[in-house]
Design an enzyme around this catalytic site. Structure first.
Site, mmCIF file in Angstrom:
data_model
loop_
_atom_site.group_PDB
_atom_site.id
_atom_site.type_symbol
_atom_site.label_atom_id
_atom_site.label_comp_id
_atom_site.label_asym_id
_atom_site.label_seq_id
_atom_site.Cartn_x
_atom_site.Cartn_y
_atom_site.Cartn_z
ATOM 1 N N ASP A 1 -22.813 53.902 66.424
ATOM 2 C CA ASP A 1 -21.715 52.961 66.223
ATOM 3 C C ASP A 1 -21.201 52.542 67.589
ATOM 4 O OD1 ASP A 1 -19.753 51.624 64.371
ATOM 5 O OD2 ASP A 1 -18.345 52.820 65.554
ATOM 6 N N GLU B 1 -17.863 50.396 69.784
ATOM 7 C CA GLU B 1 -16.559 49.740 69.838
ATOM 8 C C GLU B 1 -16.616 48.700 70.949
ATOM 9 O OE1 GLU B 1 -14.432 50.150 67.537
ATOM 10 O OE2 GLU B 1 -15.265 51.968 66.639
ATOM 11 N N HIS C 1 -9.214 50.271 67.901
ATOM 12 C CA HIS C 1 -9.828 51.512 68.421
ATOM 13 C C HIS C 1 -8.944 52.306 69.376
ATOM 14 C CE1 HIS C 1 -10.582 48.927 71.859
ATOM 15 N NE2 HIS C 1 -11.529 48.240 71.228
ATOM 16 N N HIS D 1 -10.525 53.636 64.651
ATOM 17 C CA HIS D 1 -11.975 53.590 64.807
ATOM 18 C C HIS D 1 -12.354 54.305 66.107
ATOM 19 C CE1 HIS D 1 -12.981 50.072 61.936
ATOM 20 N NE2 HIS D 1 -11.811 50.611 61.607
ATOM 21 N N ASP E 1 -17.094 57.671 63.904
ATOM 22 C CA ASP E 1 -17.655 56.794 62.875
ATOM 23 C C ASP E 1 -19.146 57.047 62.688
ATOM 24 O OD1 ASP E 1 -15.145 55.789 62.600
ATOM 25 O OD2 ASP E 1 -15.610 53.747 63.255
#
Length: 236
Positions: free
Chosen positions: A7, A9, A57, A150, A155
């Site tokens: 994942d 960000e 985030h 997040h 995640d």
């Protein structure tokens, strides 16, 4: 088979519009089982952090300014992901940013044939349902209580559990080879025996007291004060 769940960000939604990756988290699976190996890094995006992205985030411009550049961690990242399939939720988004950063480093893009999109899998299995990571965690009973904001590694850890459930659950295969799995699936032979004939009824046993037993009983109650048998008028 080795797979990498990952994942990212970012500073926004569009690498073509100047947005950059600021975090990546990767989890290693082998045979649909987490091995405990992971890769995680923050990156200095060399640009400002929009407030909308920071609200998602929690990564501030001040914090990220002290992190390494992507090009400083790219070798470590590429060594970890190797040539194995890369699994992500809405994977085209994460692939877009990963390949954009690789391009800025004059590195070869990750081939899209390696992409496994859990969002597409979920839409195929549960049409009409909600398919966000939070919704899938709820569907499969994955604890997401730590997900206040997040975070790429968190995640990826949640997605690893969701992906295992989406692709058959933790019992899939049980590590058996095809021959063993075929034996497990084979019907069990059951021996059929002829029915057993019922036994002939046994004659009732005589149950009247003998004269000797009756005399013993009379002697027994004669030693009692006000025996129940006398009060009830029962002959002995």
């Amino acid at each position: 088979m080795r797979e990498i769940i990952f994942d990212t960000e970012t500073t926004g939604l569009s690498p073509a519009g100047g947005d950059r990756m600021v975090e990546i988290g990767c989890i290693e699976l082998v045979g649909r089982v987490e091995t405990g190996r992971s890769f995680h890094a923050y990156f200095n995006p060399e640009r400002s952090m929009p407030s909308e992205a920071e609200a998602v985030h929690g990564l501030s411009e001040t914090f990220l300014s002290g992190q390494p550049l992507f090009r400083d961690k790219v070798e470590e990242l590429l060594d970890f992901i190797g040539g194995d399939p890369l699994v992500a939720h809405n994977a085209s988004f994460d692939f877009g940013f990963l390949n954009h950063e690789l391009g800025l480093c004059q590195r070869e893009a990750v081939c899209m044939s390696r992409m496994v999109d859990t969002l597409a899998i979920a839409r195929g299995k549960f049409p009409g349902a909600k398919h966000s990571l939070d919704a899938l965690c709820g569907r499969f009973g994955v604890d997401r209580s730590a997900r206040v904001k997040h975070g790429a590694l968190l995640d990826a850890e949640l997605l690893a559990q969701v992906y295992i459930e989406l692709t058959g659950g933790r019992q899939i295969g049980l590590g058996l080879d095809p021959a063993e799995m075929a034996r497990e699936a084979a019907p069990i032979a059951v021996a059929v025996t002829a029915p057993v004939a019922p036994a002939a009824p046994r004659a009732a046993r005589a149950h009247a007291a003998t004269e000797q037993e009756a005399a013993a009983h009379r002697n027994f109650i004669a030693r009692m004060d006000d025996p129940l048998w006398d009060r009830m008028g029962v002959s002995t």
